[in-house]
Design a protein around this motif. Structure first.
Motif, PDB file in Angstrom:
ATOM      1  N   PHE A 193     -84.111 -24.562 -11.280  1.00  0.00           N
ATOM      2  CA  PHE A 193     -84.543 -24.253  -9.905  1.00  0.00           C
ATOM      3  C   PHE A 193     -84.280 -22.803  -9.528  1.00  0.00           C
ATOM      4  CE2 PHE A 193     -84.000 -28.853  -9.799  1.00  0.00           C
ATOM      5  CZ  PHE A 193     -85.127 -29.257  -9.126  1.00  0.00           C
ATOM      6  N   GLY A 194     -83.735 -22.010 -10.458  1.00  0.00           N
ATOM      7  CA  GLY A 194     -83.487 -20.604 -10.187  1.00  0.00           C
ATOM      8  C   GLY A 194     -82.066 -20.290  -9.792  1.00  0.00           C
ATOM      9  N   LEU A 195     -81.135 -21.224  -9.963  1.00  0.00           N
ATOM     10  CA  LEU A 195     -79.749 -20.986  -9.598  1.00  0.00           C
ATOM     11  C   LEU A 195     -79.053 -20.241 -10.734  1.00  0.00           C
ATOM     12  CD1 LEU A 195     -77.460 -21.554  -7.540  1.00  0.00           C
ATOM     13  CD2 LEU A 195     -76.935 -23.616  -8.895  1.00  0.00           C
ATOM     14  N   THR A 196     -78.442 -19.131 -10.377  1.00  0.00           N
ATOM     15  CA  THR A 196     -77.698 -18.333 -11.366  1.00  0.00           C
ATOM     16  C   THR A 196     -76.313 -18.025 -10.802  1.00  0.00           C
ATOM     17  OG1 THR A 196     -78.651 -16.299 -10.465  1.00  0.00           O
ATOM     18  CG2 THR A 196     -79.768 -17.274 -12.359  1.00  0.00           C
ATOM     19  N   ALA A 197     -75.327 -18.004 -11.700  1.00  0.00           N
ATOM     20  CA  ALA A 197     -73.937 -17.712 -11.316  1.00  0.00           C
ATOM     21  C   ALA A 197     -73.615 -16.274 -11.690  1.00  0.00           C
ATOM     22  CB  ALA A 197     -72.977 -18.674 -12.015  1.00  0.00           C
ATOM     23  N   PHE A 198     -72.759 -15.634 -10.923  1.00  0.00           N
ATOM     24  CA  PHE A 198     -72.322 -14.262 -11.203  1.00  0.00           C
ATOM     25  C   PHE A 198     -70.852 -14.167 -10.790  1.00  0.00           C
ATOM     26  CE2 PHE A 198     -73.757 -14.223  -6.840  1.00  0.00           C
ATOM     27  CZ  PHE A 198     -72.813 -13.472  -6.164  1.00  0.00           C
ATOM     28  N   GLY A 199     -70.221 -13.113 -11.280  1.00  0.00           N
ATOM     29  CA  GLY A 199     -68.795 -12.891 -10.997  1.00  0.00           C
ATOM     30  C   GLY A 199     -67.968 -13.130 -12.242  1.00  0.00           C
ATOM     31  N   GLU A 200     -67.782 -12.074 -13.041  1.00  0.00           N
ATOM     32  CA  GLU A 200     -66.975 -12.144 -14.235  1.00  0.00           C
ATOM     33  C   GLU A 200     -65.905 -11.052 -14.168  1.00  0.00           C
ATOM     34  OE1 GLU A 200     -67.163 -14.474 -16.413  1.00  0.00           O
ATOM     35  OE2 GLU A 200     -69.041 -15.397 -15.737  1.00  0.00           O
ATOM     36  N   GLN A 201     -64.799 -11.288 -14.832  1.00  0.00           N
ATOM     37  CA  GLN A 201     -63.728 -10.305 -14.853  1.00  0.00           C
ATOM     38  C   GLN A 201     -64.217  -9.042 -15.553  1.00  0.00           C
ATOM     39  OE1 GLN A 201     -60.141 -11.772 -16.631  1.00  0.00           O
ATOM     40  NE2 GLN A 201     -58.969  -9.874 -16.242  1.00  0.00           N
ATOM     41  N   GLY A 202     -63.977  -7.867 -14.926  1.00  0.00           N
ATOM     42  CA  GLY A 202     -64.413  -6.584 -15.459  1.00  0.00           C
ATOM     43  C   GLY A 202     -65.716  -6.076 -14.833  1.00  0.00           C
ATOM     44  N   ASP A 203     -66.356  -6.847 -13.997  1.00  0.00           N
ATOM     45  CA  ASP A 203     -67.593  -6.367 -13.358  1.00  0.00           C
ATOM     46  C   ASP A 203     -67.250  -5.317 -12.297  1.00  0.00           C
ATOM     47  OD1 ASP A 203     -69.042  -8.140 -14.863  1.00  0.00           O
ATOM     48  OD2 ASP A 203     -69.250  -9.635 -13.256  1.00  0.00           O
ATOM     49  N   PRO A 204     -68.093  -4.286 -12.126  1.00  0.00           N
ATOM     50  CA  PRO A 204     -67.875  -3.332 -11.026  1.00  0.00           C
ATOM     51  C   PRO A 204     -67.956  -4.050  -9.683  1.00  0.00           C
ATOM     52  CG  PRO A 204     -69.446  -2.437 -12.612  1.00  0.00           C
ATOM     53  CD  PRO A 204     -69.245  -3.887 -12.978  1.00  0.00           C
ATOM     54  N   PHE A 205     -67.102  -3.607  -8.796  1.00  0.00           N
ATOM     55  CA  PHE A 205     -67.072  -4.272  -7.493  1.00  0.00           C
ATOM     56  C   PHE A 205     -68.324  -3.891  -6.692  1.00  0.00           C
ATOM     57  CE2 PHE A 205     -65.865  -4.141  -2.983  1.00  0.00           C
ATOM     58  CZ  PHE A 205     -65.596  -5.488  -2.797  1.00  0.00           C
ATOM     59  N   ASP A 206     -69.031  -4.941  -6.191  1.00  0.00           N
ATOM     60  CA  ASP A 206     -70.244  -4.748  -5.365  1.00  0.00           C
ATOM     61  C   ASP A 206     -69.991  -5.471  -4.043  1.00  0.00           C
ATOM     62  OD1 ASP A 206     -72.689  -4.391  -4.243  1.00  0.00           O
ATOM     63  OD2 ASP A 206     -73.841  -5.473  -5.764  1.00  0.00           O
ATOM     64  N   THR A 208     -71.810  -6.115  -1.652  1.00  0.00           N
ATOM     65  CA  THR A 208     -72.897  -6.987  -1.202  1.00  0.00           C
ATOM     66  C   THR A 208     -72.879  -8.338  -1.918  1.00  0.00           C
ATOM     67  OG1 THR A 208     -74.423  -6.066  -2.858  1.00  0.00           O
ATOM     68  CG2 THR A 208     -74.342  -4.987  -0.691  1.00  0.00           C
ATOM     69  N   ARG A 209     -72.172  -8.422  -3.043  1.00  0.00           N
ATOM     70  CA  ARG A 209     -72.143  -9.662  -3.810  1.00  0.00           C
ATOM     71  C   ARG A 209     -70.723 -10.215  -4.010  1.00  0.00           C
ATOM     72  NH1 ARG A 209     -75.051  -8.729  -9.317  1.00  0.00           N
ATOM     73  NH2 ARG A 209     -74.891 -11.030  -9.315  1.00  0.00           N
ATOM     74  N   HIS A 210     -69.734  -9.357  -3.829  1.00  0.00           N
ATOM     75  CA  HIS A 210     -68.353  -9.777  -4.047  1.00  0.00           C
ATOM     76  C   HIS A 210     -67.571  -9.747  -2.726  1.00  0.00           C
ATOM     77  CE1 HIS A 210     -69.213  -8.048  -8.240  1.00  0.00           C
ATOM     78  NE2 HIS A 210     -69.239  -9.384  -8.333  1.00  0.00           N
ATOM     79  N   GLU A 211     -66.674 -10.664  -2.636  1.00  0.00           N
ATOM     80  CA  GLU A 211     -65.759 -10.709  -1.487  1.00  0.00           C
ATOM     81  C   GLU A 211     -64.338 -10.485  -2.021  1.00  0.00           C
ATOM     82  OE1 GLU A 211     -64.345 -13.703   2.137  1.00  0.00           O
ATOM     83  OE2 GLU A 211     -65.981 -14.259   0.767  1.00  0.00           O
ATOM     84  N   PRO A 243     -71.126 -15.473  -1.960  1.00  0.00           N
ATOM     85  CA  PRO A 243     -70.511 -14.354  -2.686  1.00  0.00           C
ATOM     86  C   PRO A 243     -69.337 -14.851  -3.569  1.00  0.00           C
ATOM     87  CG  PRO A 243     -69.780 -14.338  -0.419  1.00  0.00           C
ATOM     88  CD  PRO A 243     -70.800 -15.433  -0.518  1.00  0.00           C
ATOM     89  N   ALA A 244     -68.962 -14.024  -4.507  1.00  0.00           N
ATOM     90  CA  ALA A 244     -67.860 -14.363  -5.413  1.00  0.00           C
ATOM     91  C   ALA A 244     -66.540 -13.850  -4.835  1.00  0.00           C
ATOM     92  CB  ALA A 244     -68.087 -13.748  -6.782  1.00  0.00           C
ATOM     93  N   LEU A 245     -65.471 -14.672  -4.926  1.00  0.00           N
ATOM     94  CA  LEU A 245     -64.140 -14.291  -4.474  1.00  0.00           C
ATOM     95  C   LEU A 245     -63.424 -13.625  -5.650  1.00  0.00           C
ATOM     96  CD1 LEU A 245     -63.028 -17.437  -2.432  1.00  0.00           C
ATOM     97  CD2 LEU A 245     -64.021 -15.289  -1.572  1.00  0.00           C
ATOM     98  N   VAL A 246     -63.014 -12.342  -5.450  1.00  0.00           N
ATOM     99  CA  VAL A 246     -62.442 -11.567  -6.555  1.00  0.00           C
ATOM    100  C   VAL A 246     -61.239 -10.770  -6.045  1.00  0.00           C
ATOM    101  CG1 VAL A 246     -64.632 -11.397  -7.801  1.00  0.00           C
ATOM    102  CG2 VAL A 246     -64.003  -9.635  -6.129  1.00  0.00           C
ATOM    103  N   ALA A 247     -60.424 -10.335  -7.031  1.00  0.00           N
ATOM    104  CA  ALA A 247     -59.354  -9.365  -6.788  1.00  0.00           C
ATOM    105  C   ALA A 247     -59.818  -8.032  -7.380  1.00  0.00           C
ATOM    106  CB  ALA A 247     -58.054  -9.814  -7.418  1.00  0.00           C
ATOM    107  N   VAL A 248     -59.651  -6.960  -6.580  1.00  0.00           N
ATOM    108  CA  VAL A 248     -60.216  -5.649  -6.945  1.00  0.00           C
ATOM    109  C   VAL A 248     -59.056  -4.709  -7.284  1.00  0.00           C
ATOM    110  CG1 VAL A 248     -61.652  -3.723  -6.185  1.00  0.00           C
ATOM    111  CG2 VAL A 248     -62.152  -6.041  -5.419  1.00  0.00           C
ATOM    112  N   ALA A 249     -59.274  -3.942  -8.376  1.00  0.00           N
ATOM    113  CA  ALA A 249     -58.291  -2.926  -8.784  1.00  0.00           C
ATOM    114  C   ALA A 249     -58.932  -1.566  -8.609  1.00  0.00           C
ATOM    115  CB  ALA A 249     -57.886  -3.128 -10.235  1.00  0.00           C
ATOM    116  N   ASP A 250     -58.242  -0.705  -7.856  1.00  0.00           N
ATOM    117  CA  ASP A 250     -58.732   0.650  -7.639  1.00  0.00           C
ATOM    118  C   ASP A 250     -58.035   1.611  -8.613  1.00  0.00           C
ATOM    119  OD1 ASP A 250     -60.331  -0.202  -5.533  1.00  0.00           O
ATOM    120  OD2 ASP A 250     -58.704   0.052  -4.076  1.00  0.00           O
ATOM    121  N   PRO A 251     -58.713   2.698  -9.002  1.00  0.00           N
ATOM    122  CA  PRO A 251     -58.040   3.658  -9.913  1.00  0.00           C
ATOM    123  C   PRO A 251     -56.898   4.380  -9.190  1.00  0.00           C
ATOM    124  CG  PRO A 251     -60.166   4.504  -9.203  1.00  0.00           C
ATOM    125  CD  PRO A 251     -60.077   3.096  -8.690  1.00  0.00           C
ATOM    126  N   GLU A 252     -55.843   4.783  -9.938  1.00  0.00           N
ATOM    127  CA  GLU A 252     -54.692   5.486  -9.356  1.00  0.00           C
ATOM    128  C   GLU A 252     -55.035   6.924  -9.020  1.00  0.00           C
ATOM    129  OE1 GLU A 252     -51.570   5.128 -12.152  1.00  0.00           O
ATOM    130  OE2 GLU A 252     -51.217   2.992 -11.723  1.00  0.00           O
TER     131      GLU A 252
END
Length: 252
Positions: A193-206, A208-211, A243-252
């Motif tokens: 039906f067109g359903l696709t999952a997204f949100g994997e570890q290592g993806d750039p934070f977006d 509009t799609r990530h929370e 949206p996908a629930l994620v933890a974000v790491a920022d560069p130092e």
């Protein structure tokens, strides 16, 4: 009418009928003119008839001559008509409309112009209706697709918690045996039906799609990166369902 001859007077003339008239002149008398008609009285009628016939014949003679002349002229004209015509053919000039026919054609011209104007108006109406119908069909098709997509999205959104439970069971290694086969078949059926999952570890934070529910710094990343996925997100085609629930790491 023929005049009857008068008898000569013997005493006056002094001579026989065949004598000369000079004898009377010697007596001092004036000479007399004697007219003698030797025609017989009984033949007068026949002579008159003959004279009348001769006069009629004489009167008819010129008419006959005229008839002959007319006949000759007619024969000459017919001969000229039968003779071949040399030179370019003669073309009659087109008849010019008379002044009397112009007023008669005026109402017809006005009626023709009226019919043409009405035809143009009806043609524009048909074109406008055709364009409106084409736009209506496009709008209906677009609305139908949108309603269908919304209905599918509503159903799939209701099934997302079940997919979350399957993901947690897969992480713990519980999707084995028949239960694992059913989970795979369900995921494949929803994907049709067109359903696709997204949100994997290592993806750039977006955003509009990530929370993002947690932030941290790390020397291993050069840009904001999803370092942990707490719940995967789903989308239906280009439409975001969750949206996908994620933890974000920022560069130092």
């Amino acid at each position: 009418m023929t005049e009857k001859p008068r008898a000569a007077d013997p005493g006056a003339t002094g001579s026989a009928p065949g004598g000369s008239a000079t004898a009377g002149q010697g007596a001092g008398e004036e000479p007399r003119v004697v007219i003698r008609d030797k025609r017989k009285i009984g033949k007068t009628t026949e002579q008159a008839v003959t004279d009348t016939s001769a006069a009629d014949a004489a009167a008819d003679a010129p008419a006959e001559g005229l008839v002959e002349e007319v006949e000759v002229v007619v024969d000459e004209i017919e001969g000229e008509a039968d003779a071949p015509v040399s030179g370019p053919p003669v073309v009659d000039a087109p008849a010019q409309p008379s002044e009397e026919s112009a007023p008669a054609n005026a109402p017809l011209g006005a009626e023709l112009e009226s019919l043409r104007a009405e035809l143009d108006e009806r043609t524009r109406d048909v074109q406008r209706v055709s364009a409106e119908y084409a736009n209506y069909r496009k709008r209906v098709d677009r609305d139908r697709s949108l309603v269908q997509e919304q209905a599918i999205g509503t159903v799939l959104t209701a099934l997302l918690p079940i997919l979350d439970d399957l993901d947690r069971a897969r992480e713990h290694g519980d999707l084995v045996g028949p239960f694992g086969s059913v989970a795979e078949q369900l995921t494949a059926a929803l994907g049709k039906f067109g359903l696709t999952a997204f949100g994997e570890q290592g993806d750039p934070f977006d955003p509009t799609r990530h929370e993002a529910v947690a932030h941290q710094t790390s020397a291993d990343v050069t840009e904001p990166t999803c370092v942990q996925v707490m719940r995967r997100g789903y989308q239906l085609g280009e439409r975001l369902l969750r949206p996908a629930l994620v933890a974000v790491a920022d560069p130092e």
